[in-house]
Design a protein around this motif. Structure first.
Motif, short mmCIF file in Angstrom:
data_model
loop_
_atom_site.label_atom_id
_atom_site.label_comp_id
_atom_site.label_asym_id
_atom_site.label_seq_id
_atom_site.Cartn_x
_atom_site.Cartn_y
_atom_site.Cartn_z
N GLY A 65 0.72 -1.18 -0.04
CA GLY A 65 0.00 -0.09 0.14
C GLY A 65 0.93 1.21 -0.04
O GLY A 65 0.55 2.12 -0.82
N SER A 113 -4.17 7.55 1.08
CA SER A 113 -4.60 6.92 -0.22
C SER A 113 -5.71 7.49 -1.09
O SER A 113 -5.90 7.79 -2.07
CB SER A 113 -4.29 5.58 -0.07
OG SER A 113 -3.24 5.04 -0.03
N SER A 167 -3.68 0.66 -3.40
CA SER A 167 -3.09 1.10 -2.16
C SER A 167 -4.26 1.24 -1.13
O SER A 167 -3.86 0.61 0.06
CB SER A 167 -2.59 2.39 -2.33
OG SER A 167 -2.02 2.79 -1.46
N MET A 208 -5.36 -2.23 0.26
CA MET A 208 -4.39 -2.92 1.13
C MET A 208 -4.47 -2.66 2.25
O MET A 208 -4.14 -3.48 3.24
CB MET A 208 -2.83 -2.42 0.38
CG MET A 208 -2.43 -3.30 -0.97
SD MET A 208 -2.75 -4.91 -0.90
CE MET A 208 -4.13 -5.17 -1.65
N PHE A 209 -4.61 -1.20 2.77
CA PHE A 209 -4.65 -0.65 4.06
C PHE A 209 -5.98 -1.37 4.99
O PHE A 209 -5.92 -1.32 5.85
CB PHE A 209 -4.54 0.75 4.24
CG PHE A 209 -3.38 1.33 3.67
CD1 PHE A 209 -2.06 0.85 4.07
CD2 PHE A 209 -3.50 2.34 2.53
CE1 PHE A 209 -0.93 1.68 3.81
CE2 PHE A 209 -2.02 2.84 2.15
CZ PHE A 209 -0.82 2.41 2.81
#
Length: 442
Positions: free
Chosen positions: A25, A107, A199, A202-203
């Motif tokens: 990320g 992001s 991204s 992913m977090f």
């Protein structure tokens, strides 16, 4: 089948999957940020009309990063300390969970900037919110604390470097993909939309992993009693050493870290800007490849720790890493072509060794109940150092851009050499390796 499922579940409960997702990320976010800022610099207004266009664009990009990184230095200081105190009181996941919200909103904010053509100054607010969540300062300190308390003193530097290796391998893969991923959906939604969406996702996965799966594992031998035994043993080896010897060593380690981080980050943060101008003039794909090549040092640094720790002390290992960085970054001062860039980066093969090894030494100087706040204090001290070196390196780069763009790399090498002085003093004050082994044998 059941055994395989249990093995997979055991792996998922470790910290490595979290670091893999987080680094994916982060890499996608910063790769997109670099290219979005470069794209916006083309249409930026230039106060000095007589200034060459390329120099004006470089000034716009470097000024943006200077403000952005200064916000990242200041905002996390108090939140990181508070999260560290929570961690030392038993909430070990707190310094990891909270910063993940900050990563996610960064992001998401950049994605909105791209989709709706918002001004880049919006990212300054995103940086502030990220800092107030503890930022990388709290996140990395929380990770290092879990690793420190879950490993023995003898293996700690190796375990920390292994985590750095994982980070590096993921960064290599992510950077190789990022240059191509950034260009997707360029016609309809804007360049970087897919990359930023991935991204942010992913977090989200990171948060789920920490809350649901991550296991906090603490070794009993890393108790206050063990740390006190190590401290007493160290003082008994040097009978004339004052009782505050460990504190003096900690101050020296802090000083060395601040100098090394100032020299290293001051130059490395400007490296992507340097390669986007003539004579290199890299595009998104070349920048991704170059960053991936630089990330190979995670692997070489890990091998260096594994090999060197068999024959030399941790102090010598740190000095080897500093020499590696100083030589490579000095060579970078004179880079005028792509192949020279890769040669310069190859000299940095051991440059990631110093910081994990210093953290390992620091964690051995304090009891387990103070490990989190000690490592966080180190990160906070680096934030204060950043308030000086970020604007200093940025302004020096802008002033020397016309006659010697690589001057900042020469300056970085000089500061790195200065960082070797306190480390050398710590080495002179520390007991010899064979004496320590004798003490442990008893």
């Amino acid at each position: 089948m059941v055994v395989s499922c249990l093995a997979v579940f055991t792996v998922l409960r470790r910290i490595e999957p979290l670091l893999l997702l987080e680094q994916l990320g982060v890499t996608f976010f910063y790769a997109a940020l670099r290219m979005v800022v470069k794209d916006r610099s083309v249409n930026a207004s230039y106060p000095n009309a007589s200034q060459p266009t390329e120099e004006s664009q470089q000034k716009f990009i470097s000024d943006f990063y200077m403000i952005y990184y200064l916000i990242l230095q200041v905002a996390p200081i108090l939140p990181a300390v508070l999260l560290a105190k929570m961690g030392d009181r038993g909430w070990r996941k707190a310094p990891i969970v909270v910063p993940l919200f900050g990563y996610f909103q960064c992001s998401l904010t950049l994605l909105l900037v791209v989709l709706f053509n918002l001004p880049m100054e919006v990212m300054f607010g995103a940086a502030a919110l990220f800092g107030l969540s503890g930022g990388f300062c709290a996140f990395w300190s929380g990770v290092m604390t879990l690793i420190s308390l879950g490993s023995t003193a003898d293996d700690r530097s190796k375990v920390m470097m292994r985590v750095e290796l994982l980070y590096g391998l993921v960064e290599v893969a992510a950077n190789l993909v990022s240059g191509h991923l950034f260009l997707l959906c360029s016609s309809s939604l804007g360049r970087g939309t897919v990359q930023l969406a991935v991204s942010a996702l992913m977090f989200v996965f990171c948060f789920i992993h920490v809350v649901v799966l991550l296991q906090v594992k603490l070794l009993k031998q890393d108790s206050e009693e063990e740390c006190q035994t190590l401290s007493n043993a160290s003082r008994s080896v040097q009978g004339e050493a004052p009782p505050g010897m460990n504190k003096v060593n900690m101050v020296l380690l802090f000083a060395a870290t601040m100098l090394y981080e100032s020299g290293r980050d001051g130059a490395v943060e400007l490296l992507p800007i340097f390669v986007m101008k003539e004579p290199l003039n890299w595009n998104a794909t070349e920048l991704g490849y170059g960053t991936a090549a630089g990330s190979v040092i995670f692997f070489t640094s890990f091998l260096g720790v594994v090999v060197f720790r068999r024959c030399v002390s941790e102090i010598v290992i740190i000095l080897i890493g500093m020499v590696s960085f100083a030589s490579g970054i000095f060579f970078m001062s004179f880079v005028t072509s792509t192949y020279m860039f890769y040669l310069a980066r190859s000299l940095n093969m051991f440059s990631l060794i110093p910081l994990p090894t210093i953290r390992s030494l620091l964690s051995q100087q304090v009891p387990a109940s103070a490990c989190g706040i000690t490592l966080t204090s180190l990160q906070v001290s680096l934030k204060f150092a950043g308030l000086a070196y970020i604007p200093a390196f940025t302004k020096i780069y802008q002033k020397t851009l016309s006659w010697f763009p690589g001057f900042i790399f020469t300056l970085s090498a000089t500061i790195t050499v200065l960082a070797m002085i306190p480390i050398s003093i710590v080495g002179c004050r520390s007991p010899q390796k064979h004496v320590n082994e004798e003490i442990r044998g008893k």
